[in-house]
Design a protein around this motif. Structure first.
Motif, PDB file in Angstrom:
ATOM      1  N   LEU A  11      -1.880  13.650  -9.719  1.00  0.00           N
ATOM      2  CA  LEU A  11      -0.904  12.585  -9.466  1.00  0.00           C
ATOM      3  C   LEU A  11      -0.540  12.507  -7.986  1.00  0.00           C
ATOM      4  O   LEU A  11      -0.206  11.447  -7.478  1.00  0.00           O
ATOM      5  CB  LEU A  11       0.365  12.801 -10.299  1.00  0.00           C
ATOM      6  CG  LEU A  11       0.231  12.576 -11.805  1.00  0.00           C
ATOM      7  CD1 LEU A  11       1.514  12.955 -12.517  1.00  0.00           C
ATOM      8  CD2 LEU A  11      -0.121  11.128 -12.119  1.00  0.00           C
TER       9      LEU A  11
ATOM     10  N   THR B 128      -6.839   2.169  -2.906  1.00  0.00           N
ATOM     11  CA  THR B 128      -7.556   1.197  -3.732  1.00  0.00           C
ATOM     12  C   THR B 128      -8.012   0.026  -2.873  1.00  0.00           C
ATOM     13  O   THR B 128      -7.234  -0.519  -2.101  1.00  0.00           O
ATOM     14  CB  THR B 128      -6.627   0.655  -4.845  1.00  0.00           C
ATOM     15  OG1 THR B 128      -6.034   1.753  -5.512  1.00  0.00           O
ATOM     16  CG2 THR B 128      -7.394  -0.203  -5.842  1.00  0.00           C
TER      17      THR B 128
ATOM     18  N   ARG C 206      -4.219  11.372  -3.003  1.00  0.00           N
ATOM     19  CA  ARG C 206      -4.190  10.006  -2.454  1.00  0.00           C
ATOM     20  C   ARG C 206      -5.601   9.425  -2.383  1.00  0.00           C
ATOM     21  O   ARG C 206      -6.494  10.009  -1.768  1.00  0.00           O
ATOM     22  CB  ARG C 206      -3.551  10.040  -1.061  1.00  0.00           C
ATOM     23  CG  ARG C 206      -3.752   8.774  -0.244  1.00  0.00           C
ATOM     24  CD  ARG C 206      -3.060   7.575  -0.870  1.00  0.00           C
ATOM     25  NE  ARG C 206      -3.163   6.416   0.007  1.00  0.00           N
ATOM     26  CZ  ARG C 206      -3.157   5.169  -0.432  1.00  0.00           C
ATOM     27  NH1 ARG C 206      -3.052   4.909  -1.715  1.00  0.00           N
ATOM     28  NH2 ARG C 206      -3.234   4.168   0.420  1.00  0.00           N
TER      29      ARG C 206
ATOM     30  N   ASN D  56      10.324   3.323  -6.736  1.00  0.00           N
ATOM     31  CA  ASN D  56       9.564   4.570  -6.820  1.00  0.00           C
ATOM     32  C   ASN D  56       9.842   5.482  -5.622  1.00  0.00           C
ATOM     33  O   ASN D  56      10.454   5.073  -4.646  1.00  0.00           O
ATOM     34  CB  ASN D  56       8.066   4.208  -6.905  1.00  0.00           C
ATOM     35  CG  ASN D  56       7.207   5.381  -7.269  1.00  0.00           C
ATOM     36  OD1 ASN D  56       7.606   6.237  -8.075  1.00  0.00           O
ATOM     37  ND2 ASN D  56       6.026   5.477  -6.674  1.00  0.00           N
TER      38      ASN D  56
ATOM     39  N   LYS E 222       1.205   2.385  -7.012  1.00  0.00           N
ATOM     40  CA  LYS E 222       0.605   1.611  -8.127  1.00  0.00           C
ATOM     41  C   LYS E 222      -0.448   2.438  -8.879  1.00  0.00           C
ATOM     42  O   LYS E 222      -0.400   2.561 -10.095  1.00  0.00           O
ATOM     43  CB  LYS E 222      -0.045   0.323  -7.593  1.00  0.00           C
ATOM     44  CG  LYS E 222       0.912  -0.608  -6.880  1.00  0.00           C
ATOM     45  CD  LYS E 222       0.207  -1.845  -6.367  1.00  0.00           C
ATOM     46  CE  LYS E 222      -0.768  -1.584  -5.251  1.00  0.00           C
ATOM     47  NZ  LYS E 222      -0.184  -0.992  -4.024  1.00  0.00           N
ATOM     48  N   SER E 223      -1.400   2.990  -8.110  1.00  0.00           N
ATOM     49  CA  SER E 223      -2.468   3.752  -8.778  1.00  0.00           C
ATOM     50  C   SER E 223      -1.901   4.998  -9.441  1.00  0.00           C
ATOM     51  O   SER E 223      -2.401   5.441 -10.477  1.00  0.00           O
ATOM     52  CB  SER E 223      -3.551   4.146  -7.766  1.00  0.00           C
ATOM     53  OG  SER E 223      -4.081   2.994  -7.173  1.00  0.00           O
ATOM     54  N   THR E 224      -0.845   5.545  -8.853  1.00  0.00           N
ATOM     55  CA  THR E 224      -0.226   6.739  -9.463  1.00  0.00           C
ATOM     56  C   THR E 224       0.430   6.350 -10.790  1.00  0.00           C
ATOM     57  O   THR E 224       0.388   7.109 -11.758  1.00  0.00           O
ATOM     58  CB  THR E 224       0.800   7.354  -8.490  1.00  0.00           C
ATOM     59  OG1 THR E 224       0.227   7.402  -7.191  1.00  0.00           O
ATOM     60  CG2 THR E 224       1.183   8.743  -8.913  1.00  0.00           C
TER      61      THR E 224
ATOM     62  N   SER F 168       0.841  -1.198   0.000  1.00  0.00           N
ATOM     63  CA  SER F 168       0.000   0.000   0.000  1.00  0.00           C
ATOM     64  C   SER F 168       0.879   1.252   0.000  1.00  0.00           C
ATOM     65  O   SER F 168       1.959   1.272   0.618  1.00  0.00           O
ATOM     66  CB  SER F 168      -0.901  -0.018   1.235  1.00  0.00           C
ATOM     67  OG  SER F 168      -1.823   1.034   1.164  1.00  0.00           O
ATOM     68  N   GLU F 169       0.420   2.260  -0.740  1.00  0.00           N
ATOM     69  CA  GLU F 169       1.141   3.535  -0.854  1.00  0.00           C
ATOM     70  C   GLU F 169       2.484   3.407  -1.553  1.00  0.00           C
ATOM     71  O   GLU F 169       3.386   4.199  -1.338  1.00  0.00           O
ATOM     72  CB  GLU F 169       1.348   4.203   0.513  1.00  0.00           C
ATOM     73  CG  GLU F 169       0.094   4.829   1.039  1.00  0.00           C
ATOM     74  CD  GLU F 169       0.316   5.874   2.116  1.00  0.00           C
ATOM     75  OE1 GLU F 169       1.404   6.479   2.170  1.00  0.00           O
ATOM     76  OE2 GLU F 169      -0.604   6.070   2.910  1.00  0.00           O
TER      77      GLU F 169
ATOM     78  N   ALA G  88       6.826   8.907  -9.478  1.00  0.00           N
ATOM     79  CA  ALA G  88       5.535   8.808 -10.188  1.00  0.00           C
ATOM     80  C   ALA G  88       4.757  10.108 -10.194  1.00  0.00           C
ATOM     81  O   ALA G  88       3.788  10.241 -10.940  1.00  0.00           O
ATOM     82  CB  ALA G  88       4.692   7.690  -9.580  1.00  0.00           C
TER      83      ALA G  88
ATOM     84  N   ASP H  54      12.293  10.847  -5.305  1.00  0.00           N
ATOM     85  CA  ASP H  54      12.400  12.243  -4.835  1.00  0.00           C
ATOM     86  C   ASP H  54      12.452  12.279  -3.308  1.00  0.00           C
ATOM     87  O   ASP H  54      13.244  13.009  -2.711  1.00  0.00           O
ATOM     88  CB  ASP H  54      11.228  13.080  -5.379  1.00  0.00           C
ATOM     89  CG  ASP H  54       9.863  12.474  -5.035  1.00  0.00           C
ATOM     90  OD1 ASP H  54       9.727  11.243  -5.095  1.00  0.00           O
ATOM     91  OD2 ASP H  54       8.931  13.243  -4.694  1.00  0.00           O
TER      92      ASP H  54
ATOM     93  N   GLY I  43      -2.944  -2.625  -2.082  1.00  0.00           N
ATOM     94  CA  GLY I  43      -1.701  -3.234  -1.589  1.00  0.00           C
ATOM     95  C   GLY I  43      -1.682  -3.524  -0.096  1.00  0.00           C
ATOM     96  O   GLY I  43      -0.731  -4.129   0.409  1.00  0.00           O
TER      97      GLY I  43
HETATM   98  N1  GTP Z   1       6.608  12.189  -3.646  1.00  0.00           N
HETATM   99  C1  GTP Z   1       6.137  11.142  -4.281  1.00  0.00           C
HETATM  100  N2  GTP Z   1       4.884  10.719  -4.009  1.00  0.00           N
HETATM  101  C2  GTP Z   1       4.437   9.636  -4.696  1.00  0.00           C
HETATM  102  C3  GTP Z   1       5.216   8.941  -5.652  1.00  0.00           C
HETATM  103  N3  GTP Z   1       4.480   7.916  -6.146  1.00  0.00           N
HETATM  104  C4  GTP Z   1       3.289   7.982  -5.526  1.00  0.00           C
HETATM  105  N4  GTP Z   1       3.260   9.017  -4.653  1.00  0.00           N
HETATM  106  C5  GTP Z   1       2.150   9.405  -3.777  1.00  0.00           C
HETATM  107  O1  GTP Z   1       1.967   8.366  -2.844  1.00  0.00           O
HETATM  108  C6  GTP Z   1       0.587   8.248  -2.513  1.00  0.00           C
HETATM  109  C7  GTP Z   1       0.176   6.794  -2.635  1.00  0.00           C
HETATM  110  O2  GTP Z   1       0.214   6.400  -3.985  1.00  0.00           O
HETATM  111  P1  GTP Z   1      -0.845   5.381  -4.606  1.00  0.00           P
HETATM  112  O3  GTP Z   1      -0.527   5.306  -6.051  1.00  0.00           O
HETATM  113  O4  GTP Z   1      -2.208   5.761  -4.207  1.00  0.00           O
HETATM  114  O5  GTP Z   1      -0.419   4.049  -3.864  1.00  0.00           O
HETATM  115  P2  GTP Z   1      -0.967   2.575  -4.125  1.00  0.00           P
HETATM  116  O6  GTP Z   1       0.210   1.698  -4.267  1.00  0.00           O
HETATM  117  O7  GTP Z   1      -1.952   2.576  -5.220  1.00  0.00           O
HETATM  118  O8  GTP Z   1      -1.675   2.289  -2.726  1.00  0.00           O
HETATM  119  P3  GTP Z   1      -2.925   1.282  -2.448  1.00  0.00           P
HETATM  120  O9  GTP Z   1      -4.024   1.682  -3.349  1.00  0.00           O
HETATM  121  O10 GTP Z   1      -3.235   1.503  -0.996  1.00  0.00           O
HETATM  122  O11 GTP Z   1      -2.412  -0.100  -2.687  1.00  0.00           O
HETATM  123  C8  GTP Z   1      -0.155   9.198  -3.452  1.00  0.00           C
HETATM  124  O12 GTP Z   1      -0.508  10.362  -2.727  1.00  0.00           O
HETATM  125  C9  GTP Z   1       0.845   9.520  -4.522  1.00  0.00           C
HETATM  126  O13 GTP Z   1       0.682  10.803  -5.039  1.00  0.00           O
HETATM  127  C10 GTP Z   1       6.545   9.414  -5.892  1.00  0.00           C
HETATM  128  O14 GTP Z   1       7.307   8.869  -6.707  1.00  0.00           O
HETATM  129  N5  GTP Z   1       6.939  10.510  -5.187  1.00  0.00           N
END
Ligand code: GTP
Ligand code: MG
Length: 479
Positions: free
Chosen positions: A290, A296, A293, A390, A83-85, A79-80, A451, A393, A324
């Motif tokens: 992007l 999923t 948050r 990922n 993936k969704s991003t 999680s976090e 991402a 930054d 996740g």
């Molecule tokens: N700073 C930064 N934030 C990121 C990056 N990738 C994703 N995020 C942030 O991290 C948060 C979580 O990203 P998601 O894509 O929702 O994570 P996920 O893996 O889909 O999480 P679940 O749906 O819970 O499984 C979001 O607020 C994104 O904007 C990155 O490379 N850098």
């Protein structure tokens, strides 16, 4: 040829004259020469029509066989991890118009993200006693640069307590927004289940949400902002000065710092842009979408038609995004069958964090364990494995601020605590697991990503798309 095949058709089926099929196929008794000629003509026309149908069916069968199979990609990771991003980046790259049509819907989610950050701050303040405040000396560089407030207990009482009271309506908004978005998600989901819409012959998406985003967004009429949303936006707008005052208060930053709450690194952080996101005219930018948050739940399927710039071939890509959280990982298994590629997302910046669902587990260690279980899974042994390290930054910022990777992974030893060395070390670790534990030899494809930076991510995803397109095309030609 066996003799029987030369028999008249009626004889081939049955020699029983009482049989109705034999009767229907036999020429009428006492048939005149003229009737016979007419019957012959009719039979010849019928045969011609039947041959034409056969030829058309054969052609269609051949075409289906030649159409390449869809490329199926499963996004995995804790999680976090992002993936969704990553999925949003795919959508932005392939169907920017549809992605941007959803802008307005994201405003509510970003507002929810803001309220969540405010709640974290207010909870931290609520659990801090007045006597504790007096010990706080702000150390945050942000606080010393931006703050106009001092830190005495008197100031706390005169500033923060009334501020907390004034922000109560903002917190109350959280539940209202959640309920509204959940209701819309249900409606949009039932509509999407019934609707497969192509917006054009190329680069378009069929959105079929199998299920369960906590809150989902869409561009359908039901997801557009309405008067009620404007009311919520107005509450935030009216409280924006108070929100800003809270975020700029140096005691607040001292409390967060002491409690190791790093809001700027957390998901859905928008407090540095409060004026923008709480303005009445606010429409989220690509970058804000992007960064928003939205957790999923379950699994969602997204279909896209992508074209190969070299061969001009159009392929269907099916991307599966999963939740996740540990409680949701059991739902992944049914999707393991028949995947062309797994995009495994690792939040490399999380090396110093623990899982929200189990505070005894380091997040990077959990990703390593998860990767091991995925690469050893026999059902996935023919899938290409693509590793995305990922959140680079945040990793860069953490290492630059002096947080030591070796403090969390002692095996890192005395290697330099810089971005390049750390990311290379992590990449090697994942590669060695793949090489040692995979049931069959597989190529290691690894990229470092941020991402939330659409441009650099598009570059990485284009490379992945082309690689999979070529691989999949080769596979379907072999078949
Ligand atoms: N700073 C930064 N934030 C990121 C990056 N990738 C994703 N995020 C942030 O991290 C948060 C979580 O990203 P998601 O894509 O929702 O994570 P996920 O893996 O889909 O999480 P679940 O749906 O819970 O499984 C979001 O607020 C994104 O904007 C990155 O490379 N850098
Ligand atoms: Mg997700």
């Amino acid at each position: 040829m066996p003799k029987s095949s030369r028999l008249p058709i009626a004889c081939m089926f049955s020699l029983d004259e009482a049989d109705p099929i034999s009767q229907a196929l036999s020429p009428p008794q006492n048939e005149s020469e003229q009737d016979k000629q007419k019957r012959d003509l009719r039979e010849r026309a019928a045969k011609l029509a039947s041959d034409e149908i056969d030829a058309r069916l054969n052609k269609e069968r051949l075409q289906i066989r030649r159409t390449p199979k869809p490329v199926k990609i499963l996004l995995l990771g804790q999680s976090e991890s992002g993936k969704s991003t990553m999925l949003k980046n795919f959508q932005l790259m392939c169907e920017p118009k549809a992605f941007r049509a959803e802008r307005a819907s994201w405003r509510l989610i970003i507002h929810l993200n803001v309220i969540r950050s405010i709640r974290i701050i207010l909870d931290a303040l609520a659990s801090t006693t007045p006597s504790e405040y007096s010990q706080y000396t702000p150390r945050s560089s942000y606080a010393s640069q931006h703050s106009t407030h001092s830190t005495s207990t008197e100031d706390l009482v005169s500033d923060l307590l009334p501020l907390r009271a004034r922000l109560a309506p903002v917190l109350e908004l959280e539940e209202t927004l959640k309920q509204r978005l959940a209701a819309r998600a249900n409606l949009a989901q039932s509509q999407n289940m019934a609707k497969l819409s192509f917006s054009g012959p190329l680069n378009s998406t069929i959105r079929l949400r199998r299920a369960n985003q906590e809150i989902s967004v869409g561009s359908s009429a039901t997801m557009q902002c309405n008067d009620v949303d404007d009311d919520s936006a107005r509450i935030l707008y009216e409280r924006s000065a108070d929100l800003l005052q809270l975020w700029q208060n140096q005691t607040v930053h001292a409390v967060l710092e002491r409690r190791k709450i790093r809001l700027r690194e957390s998901a859905g952080f928008f407090l540095d842009e409060l004026e923008t996101v709480t303005s009445l005219q606010y429409v989220p930018t690509d970058e804000h979408i992007l960064r928003a948050r939205l957790r999923t739940l379950g699994v969602s399927e997204h279909r896209m038609l992508l074209s190969d710039p070299y061969g001009g071939i159009t392929r269907e890509f099916r991307l599966y995004d999963v939740g996740g959280h540990r409680s949701m990982r059991a739902k992944w298994a049914p999707y393991f069958d028949d995947m062309d590629a797994i995009i495994f997302v690792v939040p490399i910046s999380a090396f110093d964090q623990v899982l929200a669902e189990d505070h005894n587990v380091n997040r990077l260690a959990d990703s390593i364990e998860l990767w091991t279980s995925i690469v050893t899974n026999e059902l996935l042994q023919n899938s290409n494995m693509i590793l995305l390290l990922n959140k680079i930054d945040i990793l860069q910022a953490k290492l630059a601020s002096g947080i030591l990777f070796a403090d969390y992974f002692p095996s890192y030893g005395l290697r330099p605590n810089d971005y390049d060395s750390v990311s290379r070390y992590v990449s090697k670790k994942f590669n060695s697991i793949l090489q040692q534990r995979s049931p069959s030899p597989r190529v290691f494809y690894c990229r470092r990503t941020n991402a939330t930076d659409a441009q650099s991510t598009a570059f990485v995803l284009l490379g992945i798309k082309d690689m999979l397109m070529r691989y999949n095309l080769k596979e379907s030609l072999i078949l």
